[in-house]
Motif scaffolding. Structure first.
Motif, PDB file in Angstrom:
ATOM      1  N   GLU A  66       0.848  -1.185   0.000  1.00  0.00           N
ATOM      2  CA  GLU A  66       0.000   0.000   0.000  1.00  0.00           C
ATOM      3  C   GLU A  66       0.890   1.243   0.000  1.00  0.00           C
ATOM      4  O   GLU A  66       1.785   1.377   0.843  1.00  0.00           O
ATOM      5  CB  GLU A  66      -0.913   0.006   1.224  1.00  0.00           C
ATOM      6  N   LYS A  67       0.642   2.135  -0.942  1.00  0.00           N
ATOM      7  CA  LYS A  67       1.434   3.351  -1.075  1.00  0.00           C
ATOM      8  C   LYS A  67       0.500   4.557  -1.183  1.00  0.00           C
ATOM      9  O   LYS A  67      -0.495   4.500  -1.901  1.00  0.00           O
ATOM     10  CB  LYS A  67       2.345   3.283  -2.313  1.00  0.00           C
ATOM     11  N   VAL A  68       0.847   5.610  -0.464  1.00  0.00           N
ATOM     12  CA  VAL A  68       0.114   6.876  -0.547  1.00  0.00           C
ATOM     13  C   VAL A  68       0.880   7.781  -1.503  1.00  0.00           C
ATOM     14  O   VAL A  68       2.021   8.170  -1.238  1.00  0.00           O
ATOM     15  CB  VAL A  68      -0.034   7.530   0.839  1.00  0.00           C
ATOM     16  N   VAL A  69       0.261   8.111  -2.618  1.00  0.00           N
ATOM     17  CA  VAL A  69       0.931   8.896  -3.652  1.00  0.00           C
ATOM     18  C   VAL A  69       0.885  10.382  -3.328  1.00  0.00           C
ATOM     19  O   VAL A  69       1.898  11.092  -3.438  1.00  0.00           O
ATOM     20  CB  VAL A  69       0.290   8.624  -5.023  1.00  0.00           C
ATOM     21  N   GLY A  93      -1.207  -2.972  -4.436  1.00  0.00           N
ATOM     22  CA  GLY A  93      -0.866  -4.061  -5.344  1.00  0.00           C
ATOM     23  C   GLY A  93      -0.216  -5.208  -4.605  1.00  0.00           C
ATOM     24  O   GLY A  93       0.277  -5.049  -3.484  1.00  0.00           O
ATOM     25  N   ASP A  94      -0.202  -6.387  -5.240  1.00  0.00           N
ATOM     26  CA  ASP A  94       0.428  -7.568  -4.652  1.00  0.00           C
ATOM     27  C   ASP A  94       1.776  -7.888  -5.276  1.00  0.00           C
ATOM     28  O   ASP A  94       2.362  -8.936  -4.989  1.00  0.00           O
ATOM     29  CB  ASP A  94      -0.488  -8.779  -4.781  1.00  0.00           C
ATOM     30  N   GLN A  95       2.284  -7.004  -6.145  1.00  0.00           N
ATOM     31  CA  GLN A  95       3.561  -7.180  -6.838  1.00  0.00           C
ATOM     32  C   GLN A  95       3.588  -8.455  -7.686  1.00  0.00           C
ATOM     33  O   GLN A  95       4.644  -9.005  -7.949  1.00  0.00           O
ATOM     34  CB  GLN A  95       4.724  -7.191  -5.832  1.00  0.00           C
ATOM     35  N   LYS A  96       2.409  -8.905  -8.096  1.00  0.00           N
ATOM     36  CA  LYS A  96       2.306 -10.075  -8.968  1.00  0.00           C
ATOM     37  C   LYS A  96       1.369  -9.805 -10.142  1.00  0.00           C
ATOM     38  O   LYS A  96       0.802 -10.738 -10.703  1.00  0.00           O
ATOM     39  CB  LYS A  96       1.812 -11.286  -8.169  1.00  0.00           C
ATOM     40  N   GLY A  97       1.182  -8.547 -10.484  1.00  0.00           N
ATOM     41  CA  GLY A  97       0.337  -8.198 -11.617  1.00  0.00           C
ATOM     42  C   GLY A  97      -0.999  -7.610 -11.250  1.00  0.00           C
ATOM     43  O   GLY A  97      -1.727  -7.168 -12.141  1.00  0.00           O
TER      44      GLY A  97
END
Length: 214
Positions: A66-69, A93-97
Motif C-alpha cells: 500500500e502506497k500513498v501517492v 498491489g500484490d507485486q504479482k500483476g
C-alpha cells in the motif's frame, strides 16, 4: 503418706483440621480439583470437557503493498474561520500483476488514507507482465497525463519517479524505462500509467487474436 495423682484436663481447643495437599482440594460436589484455574483432576472443567487449544493456522494470503501517492488539503472559509478537509490518493498491489488505485476524502488525514486504500482494494485489476518487466512498449493516456513505458533488461532497475513509480512497484515491475509527458497532476499521471499497463498483451495472446481474425 499417700500422694494423689491429678487426672489430665482435656483441652477445650478443637483438633487442627487436616491441611489439604498443595495443588488439590475439594469442590462443592466433593470431587477433587486442581487449584490452578479450577481444573479438576478427573479432566473436566467447570463448563464442560477439557479442550486443548489448537495453534492457529498461518495466513498464506498475498502480501499487499500500500502506497500513498499524494495528500491534498482543502480549506473552506466559514463564519467561524477555516475548515480543513483532506484527500488521499493511494495505490495498492500484490507485486504479482494485480494493482488498484483509490481516492478518499475525510476531515482527518488517517481517515482519508484509510478510505483511499479501501477504495483501491475494491478497484484492483490484473495487468500482463513478462517476468519482472513489461512485454512491449506502450503509451498510456488519461486526461492531460501521458506516460511512455518501455521494457528493459534485467539489472536496469525501475527508472521512474513520482506517481509512475508507485504504480509500477505495486504491480511488480522491476526493470522498465519510463517517461512522463504532459500534465504533472498526480491523479492524471497515476491513471495514465494504469491505462498503459492495461494495454499490455503477451505474445501468445497476440498470436491467438491474429489466428482468430483470419
Amino acid at each position: 503418706m499417700s500422694s494423689e495423682t491429678t487426672p489430665p484436663v482435656p483441652s477445650s481447643s478443637p483438633a487442627p483440621a487436616s491441611t489439604p495437599a498443595p495443588g488439590g482440594g475439594h469442590n462443592r460436589d466433593g470431587q477433587n480439583r486442581d487449584n490452578r484455574g479450577g481444573q479438576r483432576r478427573d479432566g473436566f472443567n467447570r463448563g464442560g470437557p477439557r479442550r486443548d487449544r489448537q495453534p492457529e493456522a498461518p495466513k498464506d494470503g498475498p502480501q499487499m503493498v500500500e502506497k500513498v501517492v499524494f495528500i491534498n488539503r482543502c480549506a473552506k472559509v466559514v463564519k467561524g474561520g477555516r475548515r480543513f478537509s483532506f484527500s488521499a490518493l493511494a495505490v495498492v498491489g500484490d507485486q504479482k500483476g494485480n494493482v488498484g488505485i483509490g481516492y478518499g476524502k475525510a476531515n482527518e488525514v488517517p481517515d482519508a488514507i484509510k478510505k483511499g486504500t479501501a477504495n483501491a482494494h475494491k478497484r484492483m485489476v490484473n495487468v500482463k507482465l513478462k517476468g519482472d518487466t513489461i512485454p512491449h512498449d506502450v503509451f498510456g493516456e488519461y486526461d492531460g497525463g501521458r506516460v511512455l513505458l518501455k521494457p528493459a533488461t534485467s539489472g536496469t532497475g525501475l527508472i521512474a519517479g513520482g506517481a509512475v513509480r508507485a504504480v509500477l512497484e505495486a504491480a511488480g515491475v522491476k526493470n522498465v524505462l519510463t517517461k512522463s509527458m504532459g500534465s504533472s497532476n498526480h491523479i492524471a499521471v497515476v491513471h495514465a500509467t494504469l491505462n498503459g499497463l492495461l494495454q499490455l498483451r503477451l505474445a501468445q495472446e497476440i498470436k491467438n487474436a491474429r489466428k482468430a481474425s483470419v
